[in-house]
Design a protein around this motif. Structure first.
Motif, mmCIF file in Angstrom:
data_model
loop_
_atom_site.group_PDB
_atom_site.id
_atom_site.type_symbol
_atom_site.label_atom_id
_atom_site.label_comp_id
_atom_site.label_asym_id
_atom_site.label_seq_id
_atom_site.Cartn_x
_atom_site.Cartn_y
_atom_site.Cartn_z
ATOM 1 N N PRO A 118 49.181 -20.706 -10.822
ATOM 2 C CA PRO A 118 49.625 -19.929 -11.985
ATOM 3 C C PRO A 118 51.136 -20.032 -12.199
ATOM 4 C CG PRO A 118 48.089 -18.653 -10.675
ATOM 5 C CD PRO A 118 48.397 -19.875 -9.877
ATOM 6 N N ASN A 119 51.538 -20.176 -13.427
ATOM 7 C CA ASN A 119 52.946 -20.259 -13.798
ATOM 8 C C ASN A 119 53.098 -19.657 -15.192
ATOM 9 O OD1 ASN A 119 55.654 -21.045 -13.377
ATOM 10 N ND2 ASN A 119 55.356 -22.838 -14.687
ATOM 11 N N PRO A 120 53.611 -18.412 -15.319
ATOM 12 C CA PRO A 120 54.365 -17.654 -14.332
ATOM 13 C C PRO A 120 53.492 -17.042 -13.235
ATOM 14 C CG PRO A 120 54.119 -16.374 -16.321
ATOM 15 C CD PRO A 120 53.579 -17.745 -16.641
ATOM 16 N N ALA A 121 54.127 -16.762 -12.089
ATOM 17 C CA ALA A 121 53.451 -16.153 -10.950
ATOM 18 C C ALA A 121 54.064 -14.777 -10.684
ATOM 19 C CB ALA A 121 53.597 -17.031 -9.714
ATOM 20 N N ALA A 122 53.208 -13.799 -10.427
ATOM 21 C CA ALA A 122 53.675 -12.434 -10.187
ATOM 22 C C ALA A 122 53.953 -12.215 -8.705
ATOM 23 C CB ALA A 122 52.639 -11.426 -10.675
ATOM 24 N N PHE A 123 54.994 -11.448 -8.414
ATOM 25 C CA PHE A 123 55.266 -11.062 -7.032
ATOM 26 C C PHE A 123 56.024 -9.747 -7.016
ATOM 27 C CE2 PHE A 123 59.014 -13.477 -8.255
ATOM 28 C CZ PHE A 123 60.071 -12.781 -7.691
ATOM 29 N N THR A 124 56.066 -9.114 -5.856
ATOM 30 C CA THR A 124 56.753 -7.835 -5.693
ATOM 31 C C THR A 124 57.714 -7.917 -4.523
ATOM 32 O OG1 THR A 124 54.852 -6.623 -6.560
ATOM 33 C CG2 THR A 124 56.468 -5.353 -5.312
ATOM 34 N N ILE A 125 58.916 -7.424 -4.708
ATOM 35 C CA ILE A 125 59.905 -7.304 -3.632
ATOM 36 C C ILE A 125 59.853 -5.872 -3.103
ATOM 37 C CG2 ILE A 125 62.373 -7.220 -3.103
ATOM 38 C CD1 ILE A 125 61.462 -10.006 -3.232
ATOM 39 N N PHE A 126 59.601 -5.742 -1.794
ATOM 40 C CA PHE A 126 59.606 -4.443 -1.129
ATOM 41 C C PHE A 126 60.845 -4.340 -0.245
ATOM 42 C CE2 PHE A 126 55.133 -5.514 -1.833
ATOM 43 C CZ PHE A 126 54.681 -4.378 -2.475
ATOM 44 N N ASP A 127 61.318 -3.136 -0.073
ATOM 45 C CA ASP A 127 62.510 -2.911 0.740
ATOM 46 C C ASP A 127 62.214 -3.260 2.193
ATOM 47 O OD1 ASP A 127 65.023 -2.132 1.551
ATOM 48 O OD2 ASP A 127 64.536 0.001 1.642
ATOM 49 N N GLY A 128 62.883 -4.262 2.715
ATOM 50 C CA GLY A 128 62.730 -4.642 4.113
ATOM 51 C C GLY A 128 61.443 -5.365 4.439
ATOM 52 N N SER A 129 60.645 -5.714 3.426
ATOM 53 C CA SER A 129 59.377 -6.400 3.668
ATOM 54 C C SER A 129 59.441 -7.836 3.154
ATOM 55 C CB SER A 129 58.222 -5.656 2.977
ATOM 56 O OG SER A 129 58.095 -4.355 3.504
ATOM 57 N N THR A 130 58.382 -8.604 3.406
ATOM 58 C CA THR A 130 58.345 -9.993 2.978
ATOM 59 C C THR A 130 57.175 -10.226 2.016
ATOM 60 O OG1 THR A 130 56.911 -10.713 4.799
ATOM 61 C CG2 THR A 130 59.286 -10.762 5.186
ATOM 62 N N THR A 131 57.358 -11.190 1.136
ATOM 63 C CA THR A 131 56.341 -11.571 0.174
ATOM 64 C C THR A 131 56.232 -13.081 0.158
ATOM 65 O OG1 THR A 131 56.897 -9.672 -1.233
ATOM 66 C CG2 THR A 131 55.635 -11.449 -2.245
ATOM 67 N N GLU A 132 55.016 -13.605 0.061
ATOM 68 C CA GLU A 132 54.831 -15.052 0.001
ATOM 69 C C GLU A 132 54.252 -15.453 -1.348
ATOM 70 O OE1 GLU A 132 52.750 -18.785 2.382
ATOM 71 O OE2 GLU A 132 52.458 -16.733 3.061
ATOM 72 N N LEU A 133 54.879 -16.417 -1.991
ATOM 73 C CA LEU A 133 54.424 -16.951 -3.261
ATOM 74 C C LEU A 133 54.410 -18.465 -3.151
ATOM 75 C CD1 LEU A 133 53.677 -16.588 -6.240
ATOM 76 C CD2 LEU A 133 56.117 -16.544 -6.762
ATOM 77 N N VAL A 134 53.221 -19.077 -3.307
ATOM 78 C CA VAL A 134 53.057 -20.510 -3.089
ATOM 79 C C VAL A 134 52.820 -21.222 -4.410
ATOM 80 C CG1 VAL A 134 51.662 -22.298 -1.981
ATOM 81 C CG2 VAL A 134 52.150 -20.170 -0.770
ATOM 82 N N TYR A 135 53.583 -22.275 -4.657
ATOM 83 C CA TYR A 135 53.324 -23.154 -5.798
ATOM 84 C C TYR A 135 52.518 -24.349 -5.301
ATOM 85 C CZ TYR A 135 56.355 -20.786 -9.138
ATOM 86 O OH TYR A 135 56.898 -19.865 -10.005
ATOM 87 N N ARG A 136 51.441 -24.674 -6.018
ATOM 88 C CA ARG A 136 50.560 -25.770 -5.601
ATOM 89 C C ARG A 136 50.674 -26.936 -6.573
ATOM 90 N NH1 ARG A 136 47.727 -21.028 -4.555
ATOM 91 N NH2 ARG A 136 47.134 -20.759 -2.380
ATOM 92 N N PHE A 137 50.782 -28.122 -5.991
ATOM 93 C CA PHE A 137 50.873 -29.342 -6.775
ATOM 94 C C PHE A 137 49.754 -30.288 -6.375
ATOM 95 C CE2 PHE A 137 55.036 -27.495 -6.494
ATOM 96 C CZ PHE A 137 55.542 -27.609 -7.778
ATOM 97 N N GLN A 138 49.304 -31.097 -7.308
ATOM 98 C CA GLN A 138 48.240 -32.050 -7.029
ATOM 99 C C GLN A 138 48.749 -33.468 -7.216
ATOM 100 O OE1 GLN A 138 43.929 -31.388 -8.006
ATOM 101 N NE2 GLN A 138 44.427 -32.823 -9.631
ATOM 102 N N THR A 139 48.558 -34.284 -6.179
ATOM 103 C CA THR A 139 48.868 -35.705 -6.237
ATOM 104 C C THR A 139 47.788 -36.420 -5.438
ATOM 105 O OG1 THR A 139 50.614 -37.367 -5.909
ATOM 106 C CG2 THR A 139 50.538 -35.560 -4.324
ATOM 107 N N ASP A 140 48.038 -37.539 -4.769
ATOM 108 C CA ASP A 140 46.975 -38.312 -4.110
ATOM 109 C C ASP A 140 47.012 -38.166 -2.587
ATOM 110 O OD1 ASP A 140 49.427 -39.592 -4.359
ATOM 111 O OD2 ASP A 140 48.576 -41.514 -3.845
ATOM 112 N N GLY A 141 46.083 -37.412 -1.940
ATOM 113 C CA GLY A 141 45.995 -37.297 -0.473
ATOM 114 C C GLY A 141 45.493 -35.971 0.078
#
Length: 257
Positions: A118-141
């Motif tokens: 998804p693009n745009p991708a939603a995420f949240t910033i928390f105080d002192g916490s971590t968030t992971e947001l992954v962009y996926r691409f497709q090519t050959d392999g």
């Protein structure tokens, strides 16, 4: 007719990039205290099976409690972008112009790739916490996943065979071919979801609509609905889901409404 906002399309307008400085808020006694912040870390490099990939010429537009941009540089040794962000909900848009590169023969060379997350991708910033947001691409392999940090905007590369035909042949079982205009590059095979055309969908979930449809907002009210796509040769023809195949300005597809 105006264009609709689909998952996979990065429509966003920003007037200026805001400085990445912690703001101050007023305490009950009239003094000022620093606003809570989190840390953003955007990974640009992925490695698997001895192959190294790099996302180059990348510009991420960040919209939320503040508006700002994070961009890659010409430095070949750059692997991570970092910034401090106030806590809150955000959208991240990978703007057009990015290039996925693979390390070959002592240098990075561009490869054909399509953004399939998804693009745009939603995420949240928390105080002192971590968030992971992954962009996926497709090519050959094979699939490549990277990412560490407080907010990880990482890249995941899926290597596959040749390009498929938009809304046509070239994909495996339970997959369909998404037009390249929706994934920022060449057409890509993705699995279909289980929400039927006309059903309510989430912009924050990738590919939850059935094959041949994507989550879109035709009303501008921010409510996602699974909308059937149709090939351009069927423009003006009736659609299986109802309505007619309509032109919204994209050469590779129309929508049914």
């Amino acid at each position: 007719m105006r264009r609709s906002a689909f998952v996979g399309l990065g429509f966003a307008v920003f007037l200026a990039a805001a400085p990445l400085l912690p703001a101050c808020i007023s305490a009950p006694d009239g003094t000022e205290e620093a606003e809570s912040t989190g840390r953003a870390s955007l990974s640009l490099v992925a490695e698997t099976n001895g192959r190294v990939y790099r996302l180059n010429n990348a510009l991420f537009a960040i919209e939320g409690p503040l508006f700002t941009y994070l961009s890659s540089s010409d430095n070949p040794g750059e692997t991570v972008l970092t910034a401090a962000l106030p806590v809150g909900d955000y959208w991240s848009v990978l703007e057009p112009g990015w290039v996925l590169e693979r390390y070959e023969g002592g240098t990075f060379v561009p490869v054909q790739a399509a953004l399939i997350s998804p693009n745009p991708a939603a995420f949240t910033i928390f105080d002192g916490s971590t968030t992971e947001l992954v962009y996926r691409f497709q090519t050959d392999g094979t699939i490549i996943t990277i990412g560490n940090g407080q907010l990880d905007i990482s890249i995941e590369v899926t290597e596959v065979g040749g390009a498929c035909t938009p809304l046509g042949a070239g994909c495996g079982d339970a997959e369909w071919c998404v037009p390249g205009e929706l994934v920022g590059g060449t057409p890509a095979c993705i699995p279909g979801g289980d929400i039927p055309v006309g059903g309510t969908c989430s912009f924050e979930v990738s590919n939850d609509c059935v094959s041949g449809s994507l989550c879109g907002d035709l009303t501008g009210e921010g409510v996602g609905t699974c909308i059937e796509l149709c090939p351009p040769e069927l423009l003006g023809s009736p659609c299986a889901s109802g309505g007619f195949c309509s032109d919204i300005g994209y050469p590779e597809f129309g929508i049914c409404y």
